[in-house]
Design a protein around this motif. Structure first.
Motif, mmCIF file in Angstrom:
data_model
loop_
_atom_site.group_PDB
_atom_site.id
_atom_site.type_symbol
_atom_site.label_atom_id
_atom_site.label_comp_id
_atom_site.label_asym_id
_atom_site.label_seq_id
_atom_site.Cartn_x
_atom_site.Cartn_y
_atom_site.Cartn_z
ATOM 1 N N GLU A 51 -4.478 4.048 -3.231
ATOM 2 C CA GLU A 51 -4.343 3.891 -1.788
ATOM 3 C C GLU A 51 -3.292 4.894 -1.319
ATOM 4 O O GLU A 51 -2.171 4.908 -1.816
ATOM 5 C CB GLU A 51 -3.906 2.474 -1.438
ATOM 6 N N THR A 52 -3.670 5.728 -0.371
ATOM 7 C CA THR A 52 -2.815 6.850 0.000
ATOM 8 C C THR A 52 -2.498 6.849 1.491
ATOM 9 O O THR A 52 -3.160 6.186 2.285
ATOM 10 C CB THR A 52 -3.484 8.189 -0.367
ATOM 11 N N ALA A 53 -1.473 7.615 1.828
ATOM 12 C CA ALA A 53 -1.076 7.841 3.223
ATOM 13 C C ALA A 53 -1.042 9.344 3.457
ATOM 14 O O ALA A 53 -0.547 10.103 2.619
ATOM 15 C CB ALA A 53 0.282 7.219 3.508
ATOM 16 N N PHE A 54 -1.553 9.766 4.601
ATOM 17 C CA PHE A 54 -1.607 11.189 4.930
ATOM 18 C C PHE A 54 -0.419 11.571 5.802
ATOM 19 O O PHE A 54 0.015 10.810 6.671
ATOM 20 C CB PHE A 54 -2.906 11.515 5.661
ATOM 21 N N ALA A 55 0.123 12.768 5.561
ATOM 22 C CA ALA A 55 1.245 13.260 6.367
ATOM 23 C C ALA A 55 1.230 14.777 6.368
ATOM 24 O O ALA A 55 0.663 15.419 5.477
ATOM 25 C CB ALA A 55 2.574 12.740 5.827
ATOM 26 N N LEU A 56 1.851 15.355 7.389
ATOM 27 C CA LEU A 56 2.041 16.801 7.488
ATOM 28 C C LEU A 56 3.505 17.126 7.254
ATOM 29 O O LEU A 56 4.381 16.274 7.416
ATOM 30 C CB LEU A 56 1.604 17.314 8.860
ATOM 31 N N GLY A 57 3.769 18.365 6.862
ATOM 32 C CA GLY A 57 5.164 18.728 6.612
ATOM 33 C C GLY A 57 5.353 20.212 6.377
ATOM 34 O O GLY A 57 4.525 21.030 6.798
ATOM 35 N N ARG A 58 6.391 20.558 5.630
ATOM 36 C CA ARG A 58 6.785 21.953 5.456
ATOM 37 C C ARG A 58 7.447 22.132 4.095
ATOM 38 O O ARG A 58 7.755 21.155 3.412
ATOM 39 C CB ARG A 58 7.765 22.354 6.567
ATOM 40 N N ILE A 59 7.661 23.377 3.735
ATOM 41 C CA ILE A 59 8.346 23.729 2.484
ATOM 42 C C ILE A 59 9.752 24.219 2.807
ATOM 43 O O ILE A 59 9.945 25.007 3.739
ATOM 44 C CB ILE A 59 7.576 24.818 1.711
ATOM 45 N N LEU A 142 13.394 29.860 -6.462
ATOM 46 C CA LEU A 142 12.254 29.134 -5.911
ATOM 47 C C LEU A 142 11.325 28.608 -6.999
ATOM 48 O O LEU A 142 10.148 28.324 -6.727
ATOM 49 C CB LEU A 142 11.467 30.037 -4.956
ATOM 50 N N SER A 143 11.828 28.443 -8.231
ATOM 51 C CA SER A 143 10.981 27.880 -9.283
ATOM 52 C C SER A 143 10.608 26.436 -8.965
ATOM 53 O O SER A 143 9.589 25.930 -9.437
ATOM 54 C CB SER A 143 11.692 27.960 -10.629
ATOM 55 N N GLU A 144 11.424 25.766 -8.172
ATOM 56 C CA GLU A 144 11.121 24.464 -7.599
ATOM 57 C C GLU A 144 11.527 24.486 -6.136
ATOM 58 O O GLU A 144 12.479 25.177 -5.766
ATOM 59 C CB GLU A 144 11.856 23.336 -8.329
ATOM 60 N N VAL A 145 10.811 23.732 -5.324
ATOM 61 C CA VAL A 145 11.109 23.689 -3.888
ATOM 62 C C VAL A 145 11.054 22.251 -3.410
ATOM 63 O O VAL A 145 10.568 21.357 -4.106
ATOM 64 C CB VAL A 145 10.117 24.563 -3.084
ATOM 65 N N HIS A 146 11.529 22.047 -2.197
ATOM 66 C CA HIS A 146 11.390 20.756 -1.536
ATOM 67 C C HIS A 146 10.181 20.818 -0.602
ATOM 68 O O HIS A 146 10.090 21.718 0.240
ATOM 69 C CB HIS A 146 12.638 20.412 -0.728
ATOM 70 N N ALA A 147 9.279 19.864 -0.777
ATOM 71 C CA ALA A 147 8.185 19.679 0.171
ATOM 72 C C ALA A 147 8.573 18.498 1.052
ATOM 73 O O ALA A 147 8.733 17.375 0.564
ATOM 74 C CB ALA A 147 6.874 19.406 -0.558
ATOM 75 N N VAL A 148 8.742 18.742 2.348
ATOM 76 C CA VAL A 148 9.274 17.736 3.260
ATOM 77 C C VAL A 148 8.131 17.210 4.125
ATOM 78 O O VAL A 148 7.563 17.947 4.936
ATOM 79 C CB VAL A 148 10.393 18.317 4.134
ATOM 80 N N ALA A 149 7.811 15.932 3.940
ATOM 81 C CA ALA A 149 6.723 15.295 4.692
ATOM 82 C C ALA A 149 7.294 14.506 5.857
ATOM 83 O O ALA A 149 8.306 13.815 5.710
ATOM 84 C CB ALA A 149 5.926 14.376 3.790
ATOM 85 N N ARG A 150 6.642 14.594 7.015
ATOM 86 C CA ARG A 150 7.025 13.776 8.176
ATOM 87 C C ARG A 150 6.225 12.474 8.125
ATOM 88 O O ARG A 150 5.079 12.409 8.564
ATOM 89 C CB ARG A 150 6.764 14.543 9.469
ATOM 90 N N VAL A 151 6.833 11.447 7.576
ATOM 91 C CA VAL A 151 6.164 10.176 7.308
ATOM 92 C C VAL A 151 6.388 9.218 8.484
ATOM 93 O O VAL A 151 7.529 9.053 8.934
ATOM 94 C CB VAL A 151 6.688 9.546 6.005
#
Length: 381
Positions: A51-59, A142-151
């Protein structure tokens, strides 16, 4: 008269039984019809359901993984080996600074990268004066990044650190990345009613950059052994859902099956009742099958008779010995359709010949009528 001729020709040229739908909800298609609709099926099976929730965001870049390159001495920049967008390794020589100390030639000091990463910014030009308090380059790992979702706020309470998410970056098409929830932002946005959720996301190829847009499918819960189908297979309104299942015996036949649905994920719907493991459900072309109904054609009984070579009931089921005997007594001769099969082509041939003769006579009458009218028009008397 011309309209009558065209109508007769149309009746002869119209393809027989393009498609049909039986009373039981079985849609029968010719083989070419299946190809034209692009029918595709998937096999129903029990699997893990998320069961999932959809969201948009940025890197965003991870704070603390950005370093600067500066000189320990005053001087002049005489060589710059990198530019913004270049990748560097730790301790790599990136610039040369000529010292202001006396000498012939003056001593030159090499500047090295403080860490591996991507050169994000540069304030240096050849010949510029260099001072210890001024950074020349900025390098970010940038080998790892933050993916920021607007929940949405109402969903934030159902998510805990460690929750997984499938992340798609718009610039990279359909490629999916997996992220893990670290924490939430310190405050919600009162205008949008959302709060930032920070996911740690790997970036092994270094193609993901800060500022890129992203789509999130955040896993809220997961259950095992759940039967589900792709969303595109589901048709109807919320009160009357149905799918189309490939018939087990009749080629190019699809049964309309009512189903009861449960939870929904980003691309699948749980099926509570109506299907069994092993059923082949139509996905692509399912919507078009809803319109394949109307207008004569072969029935389910006729399709079963043709497929198996003997008589069936109107609903397509096998006849019992008593039913077969009754059909034979009534002149049906169950299991032997040679008379009917031979009479159909003969009937069509006679109809074609009669129609052709009628058209020929109508054309002659039309021609004679036009000539008579023309002669009366030109006669001096």
């Amino acid at each position: 008269m011309k309209l009558f001729v065209v109508t007769c020709l149309g009746a002869l040229l119209l393809p027989h039984a393009a498609f049909s739908a039986t009373e039981g909800g079985t849609v029968l298609l010719p083989e070419q019809g299946v190809k034209n609709l692009g029918i595709e099926v998937v096999t129903v099976e029990e699997s893990d359901f998320q069961e999932t929730a959809f969201a948009l965001g940025r890197i965003e870049a991870i704070p603390g993984r950005t370093g600067a390159v500066s000189s320990r001495i005053s001087g002049r920049l005489v060589e710059l080996r990198v530019s913004p967008g270049d990748s560097v390794t730790a301790d790599q020589v990136v610039a040369q600074v000529e010292s202001r100390q006396a000498g012939d030639p003056p001593p030159v000091v090499s500047l090295r990268a403080s860490q591996k990463g991507l050169v994000m910014h540069s304030d240096a030009r050849l010949g510029d004066p260099v001072e210890p308090d001024k950074a020349l380059l900025e390098i970010t790992d940038l080998s790892e990044v933050h993916a920021v979702a607007r929940v949405p706020e109402y969903q934030a309470g159902t998510l805990k650190p460690g929750a997984k998410a499938k992340i798609k970056v718009a610039a990279l098409g359909e490629k999916e990345f997996e992220g893990e929830l670290l924490r939430f932002g310190t405050a919600a946005d009162p205008e949008s009613g959302t709060i930032d959720a920070y996911f740690m996301m790997p970036n092994p190829d270094g193609v993901i950059r800060p500022g890129m847009r992203a789509e999130f499918s955040i896993v809220k819960s997961m259950r095992e052994g759940v039967m589900s189908v792709p969303k595109e297979a589901l048709q109807g309104n919320p009160a009357n859902r149905h799918v189309y299942v490939k018939h087990a015996k009749i080629p190019n036949a699809f049964d309309r099956v009512n189903v009861q649905t449960g939870d929904t994920s980003d691309d699948r719907v749980e099926i509570v009742d109506g299907l069994y493991p092993g059923d082949e459900v139509v996905t692509r072309g399912s919507y078009s099958l809803g319109f394949a109904g109307g207008g004569g054609g072969v029935s389910l009984k006729e399709a079963m008779d043709a497929a198996h070579g003997h008589k069936h009931n109107e609903d397509g089921s096998e006849m019992t010995p008593e039913q077969a005997a009754a059909a034979k007594a009534a002149g049906g001769e169950a299991g032997h359709d040679h008379g009917e099969e031979s009479s159909a082509p003969a009937w069509r041939e006679k109809f074609f010949m009669a129609t052709t003769a009628l058209l020929f006579v109508l054309l002659i009458v039309s021609s004679v009528t036009r000539r008579s009218a023309a002669k009366e028009t030109t006669d001096p008397a």
